[in-house]
Design an enzyme around this catalytic site. Structure first.
Site, PDB file in Angstrom:
ATOM      1  N   GLY A 161       1.064  -1.143   0.047  1.00  0.00           N
ATOM      2  CA  GLY A 161       0.367   0.126   0.084  1.00  0.00           C
ATOM      3  C   GLY A 161       1.110   1.178   0.082  1.00  0.00           C
ATOM      4  O   GLY A 161       2.161   1.424   0.693  1.00  0.00           O
ATOM      5  N   GLN A 174       2.444  10.465   1.799  1.00  0.00           N
ATOM      6  CA  GLN A 174       4.073   9.040   1.563  1.00  0.00           C
ATOM      7  C   GLN A 174       4.547   9.866   0.031  1.00  0.00           C
ATOM      8  O   GLN A 174       6.534   9.849   0.173  1.00  0.00           O
ATOM      9  CB  GLN A 174       3.491   7.902   1.497  1.00  0.00           C
ATOM     10  N   CYS A 178       6.301  -0.081   7.148  1.00  0.00           N
ATOM     11  CA  CYS A 178       5.438   0.860   6.437  1.00  0.00           C
ATOM     12  C   CYS A 178       7.125   1.332   5.139  1.00  0.00           C
ATOM     13  O   CYS A 178       8.287   1.161   5.782  1.00  0.00           O
ATOM     14  CB  CYS A 178       5.308   2.152   6.827  1.00  0.00           C
ATOM     15  N   LEU A 179       6.614   1.838   3.910  1.00  0.00           N
ATOM     16  CA  LEU A 179       7.620   1.607   3.395  1.00  0.00           C
ATOM     17  C   LEU A 179       7.983   3.211   3.778  1.00  0.00           C
ATOM     18  O   LEU A 179       9.701   3.606   3.302  1.00  0.00           O
ATOM     19  CB  LEU A 179       7.283   2.159   1.791  1.00  0.00           C
ATOM     20  N   HIS A 221      -4.641   1.157   7.416  1.00  0.00           N
ATOM     21  CA  HIS A 221      -2.724   2.156   7.956  1.00  0.00           C
ATOM     22  C   HIS A 221      -3.145   2.693   6.749  1.00  0.00           C
ATOM     23  O   HIS A 221      -2.380   4.391   6.892  1.00  0.00           O
ATOM     24  CB  HIS A 221      -2.334   0.605   7.391  1.00  0.00           C
ATOM     25  N   GLU A 222      -3.144   2.708   5.806  1.00  0.00           N
ATOM     26  CA  GLU A 222      -3.562   3.917   4.459  1.00  0.00           C
ATOM     27  C   GLU A 222      -3.893   5.286   4.809  1.00  0.00           C
ATOM     28  O   GLU A 222      -3.294   6.470   4.777  1.00  0.00           O
ATOM     29  CB  GLU A 222      -3.296   3.431   3.078  1.00  0.00           C
ATOM     30  N   HIS A 274      -2.470   7.616   7.173  1.00  0.00           N
ATOM     31  CA  HIS A 274      -1.367   8.514   6.166  1.00  0.00           C
ATOM     32  C   HIS A 274      -2.290   9.699   6.049  1.00  0.00           C
ATOM     33  O   HIS A 274      -1.587  10.231   6.286  1.00  0.00           O
ATOM     34  CB  HIS A 274      -0.850   7.716   5.622  1.00  0.00           C
TER      35      HIS A 274
HETATM   36 NI    NI Z   1       2.598   3.189   5.159  1.00  0.00          NI
END
Ligand code: NI
Length: 172
Positions: free
Chosen positions: A49, A54, A94-95, A136-137, A140
């Site tokens: 995701g 991000q 998480c990226l 989670h997204e 963000h």
């Molecule tokens: Ni993330």
């Protein structure tokens, strides 16, 4: 297609609350290109995701694909949750927080409403990993990261570990 740079914790830009997407904006070729680039960036990372926040675009949308074969791309624009039930604990990553994984408790089953990449409304009722990923997204988009669910001490350890990783990377 292009790979986009991903902001990393503790970059303050990750704390921005994203603005709602105007459906007319989705019709612009540059927006469709951005969505394609976000998928390419997510698949290359690799990740399941990626929220617009991000990649330093502070609008409410995200791309997700939790399938093994990387063949079920989903775009959620202006997502909202209308229902949630149960609890699950999943070890999240998480990226924007590379190399860090930690257990987070979230709703097990959710109902989400959103627009697709062409502005068409849809509703999904999902559970398991896809439900984790959507929650989670969506965090963000509100400037929230999964490390916020950890204790302040643990979060400080994460910050130091990432700073060390970066120093080693820069020295190499
Ligand atoms: Ni993330």
């Amino acid at each position: 297609m292009a790979l986009l740079p991903i902001l990393e914790f503790p970059d303050p830009r990750l704390r921005t609350v994203a603005a709602p997407v105007d459906p007319a904006w989705l019709a612009e070729p540059a927006t469709q290109q951005l969505i394609d680039d976000m998928f390419e960036t997510m698949y290359a990372a690799p990740g399941i995701g990626l929220a617009a926040s991000q990649v330093d675009v502070h609008r409410r949308f995200m791309v997700i694909d939790v399938s093994e074969e990387r063949e079920r791309p989903l775009v959620f624009v202006n997502p909202t949750l209308s229902a949630h039930a149960g609890e699950q604990v999943y070890q999240e990553g998480c990226l924007s927080v590379p190399g860090i994984f930690a257990d987070v408790t979230r709703a097990n089953e959710i109902t989400v409403q959103a627009l697709d990449r062409h502005g068409q409304p849809f509703e999904l009722r999902v559970d398991g990993l896809l439900a984790v990923c959507i929650q989670h997204e969506m965090d963000h988009l509100d400037g929230k990261l999964f490390v916020d669910y950890l204790s302040p001490l643990k979060r400080e350890m994460v910050r130091k570990k990432l700073a060390k990783q970066r120093r080693q990377h820069d020295a190499a």
